[in-house]
Write a protein that holds these residues in place. Structure first.
Motif, PDB file in Angstrom:
ATOM      1  N   GLN A  47      -4.829   9.065  10.082  1.00 17.65           N
ATOM      2  CA  GLN A  47      -4.496   7.923  10.552  1.00 17.65           C
ATOM      3  C   GLN A  47      -3.472   7.149   9.675  1.00 17.65           C
ATOM      4  O   GLN A  47      -2.652   6.339  10.228  1.00 17.65           O
ATOM      5  CB  GLN A  47      -5.569   6.960  10.924  1.00 17.65           C
ATOM      6  CG  GLN A  47      -6.602   7.412  12.092  1.00 17.65           C
ATOM      7  CD  GLN A  47      -7.696   7.966  11.470  1.00 17.65           C
ATOM      8  OE1 GLN A  47      -7.629   8.954  10.521  1.00 17.65           O
ATOM      9  NE2 GLN A  47      -9.045   7.817  11.778  1.00 17.65           N
ATOM     10  N   ARG A  48      -3.698   7.133   8.337  1.00 16.61           N
ATOM     11  CA  ARG A  48      -2.927   6.571   7.295  1.00 16.61           C
ATOM     12  C   ARG A  48      -1.296   6.888   7.492  1.00 16.61           C
ATOM     13  O   ARG A  48      -0.192   6.209   7.864  1.00 16.61           O
ATOM     14  CB  ARG A  48      -3.204   6.791   6.089  1.00 16.61           C
ATOM     15  CG  ARG A  48      -2.677   5.959   5.060  1.00 16.61           C
ATOM     16  CD  ARG A  48      -2.941   6.388   3.625  1.00 16.61           C
ATOM     17  NE  ARG A  48      -4.305   6.291   3.418  1.00 16.61           N
ATOM     18  CZ  ARG A  48      -4.933   7.006   2.344  1.00 16.61           C
ATOM     19  NH1 ARG A  48      -4.141   7.317   1.110  1.00 16.61           N
ATOM     20  NH2 ARG A  48      -6.385   6.986   2.196  1.00 16.61           N
ATOM     21  N   SER A  49      -1.213   8.153   7.660  1.00 19.94           N
ATOM     22  CA  SER A  49       0.236   8.666   7.449  1.00 19.94           C
ATOM     23  C   SER A  49       0.859   8.764   8.795  1.00 19.94           C
ATOM     24  O   SER A  49       1.945   8.293   8.968  1.00 19.94           O
ATOM     25  CB  SER A  49       0.191  10.002   7.183  1.00 19.94           C
ATOM     26  OG  SER A  49      -0.309  10.415   5.906  1.00 19.94           O
TER      27      SER A  49
ATOM     28  N   LEU B 297       6.453  -9.358  -1.993  1.00 18.15           N
ATOM     29  CA  LEU B 297       5.702  -8.248  -2.178  1.00 18.15           C
ATOM     30  C   LEU B 297       4.792  -7.956  -0.872  1.00 18.15           C
ATOM     31  O   LEU B 297       4.372  -9.008  -0.480  1.00 18.15           O
ATOM     32  CB  LEU B 297       4.590  -8.077  -3.362  1.00 18.15           C
ATOM     33  CG  LEU B 297       5.387  -8.310  -4.497  1.00 18.15           C
ATOM     34  CD1 LEU B 297       5.707  -9.633  -5.038  1.00 18.15           C
ATOM     35  CD2 LEU B 297       4.590  -7.641  -5.733  1.00 18.15           C
ATOM     36  N   CYS B 298       4.359  -6.922  -0.357  1.00 21.87           N
ATOM     37  CA  CYS B 298       3.676  -6.582   0.789  1.00 21.87           C
ATOM     38  C   CYS B 298       2.681  -5.549   0.421  1.00 21.87           C
ATOM     39  O   CYS B 298       2.694  -4.587  -0.072  1.00 21.87           O
ATOM     40  CB  CYS B 298       4.312  -5.909   1.973  1.00 21.87           C
ATOM     41  SG  CYS B 298       5.334  -7.085   2.919  1.00 21.87           S
ATOM     42  N   VAL B 299       1.229  -6.175   0.761  1.00 22.38           N
ATOM     43  CA  VAL B 299       0.216  -5.194   0.892  1.00 22.38           C
ATOM     44  C   VAL B 299       0.079  -4.488   2.172  1.00 22.38           C
ATOM     45  O   VAL B 299      -0.080  -5.380   3.141  1.00 22.38           O
ATOM     46  CB  VAL B 299      -1.108  -6.202   0.793  1.00 22.38           C
ATOM     47  CG1 VAL B 299      -2.220  -5.162   0.666  1.00 22.38           C
ATOM     48  CG2 VAL B 299      -0.930  -7.056  -0.372  1.00 22.38           C
ATOM     49  N   ASP B 300      -0.062  -3.241   2.034  1.00 21.41           N
ATOM     50  CA  ASP B 300      -0.108  -2.217   3.240  1.00 21.41           C
ATOM     51  C   ASP B 300      -1.577  -1.971   3.481  1.00 21.41           C
ATOM     52  O   ASP B 300      -2.210  -1.064   2.818  1.00 21.41           O
ATOM     53  CB  ASP B 300       0.667  -1.062   2.705  1.00 21.41           C
ATOM     54  CG  ASP B 300       0.905  -0.403   4.158  1.00 21.41           C
ATOM     55  OD1 ASP B 300       0.329  -0.669   5.021  1.00 21.41           O
ATOM     56  OD2 ASP B 300       1.777   0.716   4.168  1.00 21.41           O
ATOM     57  N   MET B 301      -2.107  -2.471   4.569  1.00 28.95           N
ATOM     58  CA  MET B 301      -3.623  -2.244   4.911  1.00 28.95           C
ATOM     59  C   MET B 301      -3.610  -0.826   5.361  1.00 28.95           C
ATOM     60  O   MET B 301      -4.875  -0.345   5.402  1.00 28.95           O
ATOM     61  CB  MET B 301      -3.976  -3.320   5.990  1.00 28.95           C
ATOM     62  CG  MET B 301      -4.276  -4.624   5.597  1.00 28.95           C
ATOM     63  SD  MET B 301      -5.617  -5.364   6.509  1.00 28.95           S
ATOM     64  CE  MET B 301      -4.847  -5.480   8.066  1.00 28.95           C
ATOM     65  N   ALA B 302      -2.384  -0.103   5.712  1.00 32.91           N
ATOM     66  CA  ALA B 302      -2.681   1.196   6.235  1.00 32.91           C
ATOM     67  C   ALA B 302      -3.220   1.971   5.036  1.00 32.91           C
ATOM     68  O   ALA B 302      -3.970   3.273   5.352  1.00 32.91           O
ATOM     69  CB  ALA B 302      -1.248   1.694   6.661  1.00 32.91           C
ATOM     70  N   ASN B 303      -3.458   1.606   3.727  1.00 32.97           N
ATOM     71  CA  ASN B 303      -3.680   2.367   2.582  1.00 32.97           C
ATOM     72  C   ASN B 303      -5.095   2.367   2.445  1.00 32.97           C
ATOM     73  O   ASN B 303      -5.760   3.486   2.144  1.00 32.97           O
ATOM     74  CB  ASN B 303      -3.132   1.945   1.291  1.00 32.97           C
ATOM     75  CG  ASN B 303      -1.691   2.114   1.178  1.00 32.97           C
ATOM     76  OD1 ASN B 303      -1.183   2.966   1.774  1.00 32.97           O
ATOM     77  ND2 ASN B 303      -1.199   1.070   0.379  1.00 32.97           N
TER      78      ASN B 303
END
Length: 633
Positions: free
Chosen positions: A177-179, A165-171
């Motif tokens: 910037q996120r998109s 499972l990956c946690v996405d720091m982009a969130n």
């Protein structure tokens, strides 16, 4: 849970212990602990997070009911993916809210295994395999991080993993910037699950497993024994962790309205327990200060601004952090919310304590603990007398004793007042032995006391003083380095007969690794050549020695073992000589054993000279090893 007296003296601790810990009505598990706090204080701030370490950035925030919901969702997600009691989920993450969800959700579903993301890939794989992990939580690809690259290189060597499972720091980034970052990066790698999406599909109000957790069930594994060399996994039960949080909060006194800043990593017991579960049992708020914590330069440069903005009441650090913060002006900031700070993980020079307190007006509390004791065992009482240089009094229900052992480590007797012996611990917070049975030889003495390997004494008021380490670990800024890895690397050099690594004193990080080398007869090698060889063969940067000193013969004991105390004394003397090299009146620097301090540097001067003595004091003020002046005339 009944009220207890404020701790000022050893007598207060003994009064608290009149009520057995079993009668305190503690929750059986870490999950139940958080449940209780959420029931009593559902709207109280529980967990906040800042991404960049700037003074004015908005924080991500959860109250206790929301935090419990996220933890429950995570436990349910892990259960759906096959995690069961007795099986582990490993995490390889920086300090993020999802790291807390993983820790406490993992403990509610099975066992959580904390891994240092800074380790090399081979070491990480070894820890995942040793813990029998079937799930791994890590970081999605993100600019400036290499975690996913490490995991990608490992996946083929870990067939036992059922899911990643990956946690996405982009969130955590604002739009657009996120998109933009997600579009630039593309989809997650094949077969990898998005952590936030997976837990969002699970209920937040109950454990789907229906599990009723018992206090003696294993909750977590933490690796110890340094960041190099073969790791040892220390299992903690739910009872260990709950008892630790309760006992520690009798000292820290966290309560609703308090804010504890977490800058130490969440793969280490200090970050997880002190600025984690202990805050949760007191219904305080935990502020995760950036994913990198204290390694984030922005956090350090903006530290006092962040303290003021978030009304922080407590933080925990290691000596290097406090030395760094001394360089950041605190004047002009409202620090009235701060009650005190805690220092552990490595000995704190008394002069550094004095300078830090004088500059900031903040009370600094020294403590002591280790992974095998779940976290802490001793601390100076915030409401009582603090004795700089001492690790304080035993925490309530944490038994601490100084034992006199023979050369083989066998128990002879308890030490007398102020007599140096081996520091041993026992009680509800102490683990039952390493996961790997082969690591448990000789760790228990005198009927169930854990031998910490540290040397110390207890004074007449019950305060404990460390006088040395029988363990050989080098502690660089709270970062444990196993000298065996350094020695093994040097032994691969064709000219080296014997190598022995120790720590030399350093003003910034406490200790730096150095290596003594005895060459084979007829062989030659320069110190620069040996250092280059070490750098090429030691994959942990922090463990690469700063000096390679070639000597005629490595000192040995009568049975042929390397006698490291002599090398440590020599390393201290070399550093002190270097500090005083431009003072011609200094004739000699020699380090000797001392009954009370463990070791002292003896500095011989040509004659008494008040100005020179003051200058020597200023030069050596930041070092942990004390000194004594001697005169030729």
């Amino acid at each position: 849970m009944t009220t207890t007296p404020v701790i000022r003296t050893l007598q207060d601790i003994r009064q608290i212990e009149q009520t057995p810990l079993a009668a305190r009505g503690l929750p059986a598990s870490t999950y139940e602990l958080i449940q209780r706090t959420a029931a009593a204080h559902p709207q109280a701030p529980a967990l906040s997070f800042i991404l960049q370490g700037s003074a004015d950035e908005p924080a991500y925030r959860l109250n206790y009911m929301e935090l419990l919901g996220k933890i429950t969702q995570t436990a349910n997600a892990f259960h759906r993916l096959g995690l069961r009691p007795g099986k582990a989920v490993s995490f390889l993450l920086p300090n993020l809210p999802q790291t807390h969800f993983t820790i406490w959700g993992g403990e509610a579903a099975g066992i959580v295994n904390a891994i240092n993301p800074l380790l090399d890939a081979e070491h990480i794989a070894e820890l995942i395999s040793a813990s029998d992990s079937e799930l791994l939580v890590t970081l999605a690809p993100f600019p400036g991080t290499d975690l996913w690259d490490k995991v990608a290189a490992l996946r083929g060597h870990l067939p036992q993993l059922k899911a990643v499972l990956c946690v996405d720091m982009a969130n955590f980034l604002p739009e657009p910037q996120r998109s933009a970052l997600k579009a630039q990066r593309g989809a997650l790698p094949e077969g990898v699950l998005d952590f936030d999406e997976v837990i969002a599909a699970c209920p937040a109000d109950h454990l789907e497993s229906g599990r009723v957790i018992q206090a003696d069930e294993i909750a977590s594994y933490f690796h110890t024994g340094g960041t190099t060399g073969t790791p040892k996994l220390a299992p903690h039960s739910h009872g260990n962790e709950v008892a630790m949080a309760y006992c520690m909060n009798l000292v820290t006194g966290f309560a609703p309205g308090d804010v504890t800043l977490c800058g130490l990593p969440l793969f280490h017991v200090n970050g997880v327990i002190v600025t984690g579960l202990t805050a949760f049992i007191g219904a305080a708020e935990v502020l995760l200060a950036t994913p990198q914590g204290y390694r984030n330069g922005n956090l350090i440069s903006n530290f006092w601004k962040i303290i003021e903005r978030h009304r922080v009441s407590f933080f925990s650090g290691v000596p290097t952090i406090y030395a760094g913060l001394l360089q950041v002006p605190s004047e002009g900031h409202d620090l009235s919310s701060l009650k005190y700070a805690l220092c552990g993980a490595a000995p704190m020079p008394v002069e550094l304590i004095r300078q830090f307190e004088a500059k900031t007006g903040l009370t600094l509390i020294e403590g002591y603990g280790l992974t095998e004791g779940t976290c802490g065992s001793c601390a100076n009482p915030p409401a009582g007398e603090r004795r700089p240089g001492s690790i304080g009094l035993p925490m309530p229900y944490c038994e601490v004793s100084i034992k006199v052992l023979d050369e083989q480590g066998n128990y002879l007797r308890d030490a007398a007042v102020n007599e140096i012996g081996t520091l041993c611990i026992r009680g509800a917070t102490v683990f039952k032995g390493y996961l790997q049975g082969s690591k448990n030889a000789g760790i228990w003495v005198d009927g169930g006391w854990f031998n910490t390997g540290d040397l110390g004494r207890v004074d007449g008021d019950g305060y404990i003083w460390l006088t040395g380490r029988s363990k050989d670990l080098i502690i660089r800024g709270g970062h444990n380095i196993d000298p065996q890895m350094i020695e093994e690397a040097l032994h691969k050099h064709p000219a080296v007969a014997l190598a022995a690594a120790v720590g030399k004193p350093d003003l910034k990080v406490g200790e730096l690794p150095v290596v003594y080398v005895q060459l084979k007869p007829g062989q030659q090698a320069s110190e620069d050549e040996l250092l280059a060889h070490a750098a090429a063969h030691i994959h942990e940067r922090a463990a690469v020695p700063k000096d390679a000193w070639i000597i005629e013969a490595i000192p040995l004991t009568a049975v042929g073992k390397t006698f490291k105390p002599a090398l440590r004394f020599d390393a201290i003397a070399r550093v002190y000589r270097e500090q005083l090299a431009d003072l011609p009146a200094v004739q000699q620097v020699e380090v000797r054993s001392d009954e009370r301090c463990g070791q002292l540097a003896y500095i011989r001067l040509a004659a008494a000279d008040a100005a020179l003595e003051q200058l020597i004091g200023e030069r050596l003020a930041g070092f942990a090893v004390g000194y004594r002046l001697e005169y030729a005339h």
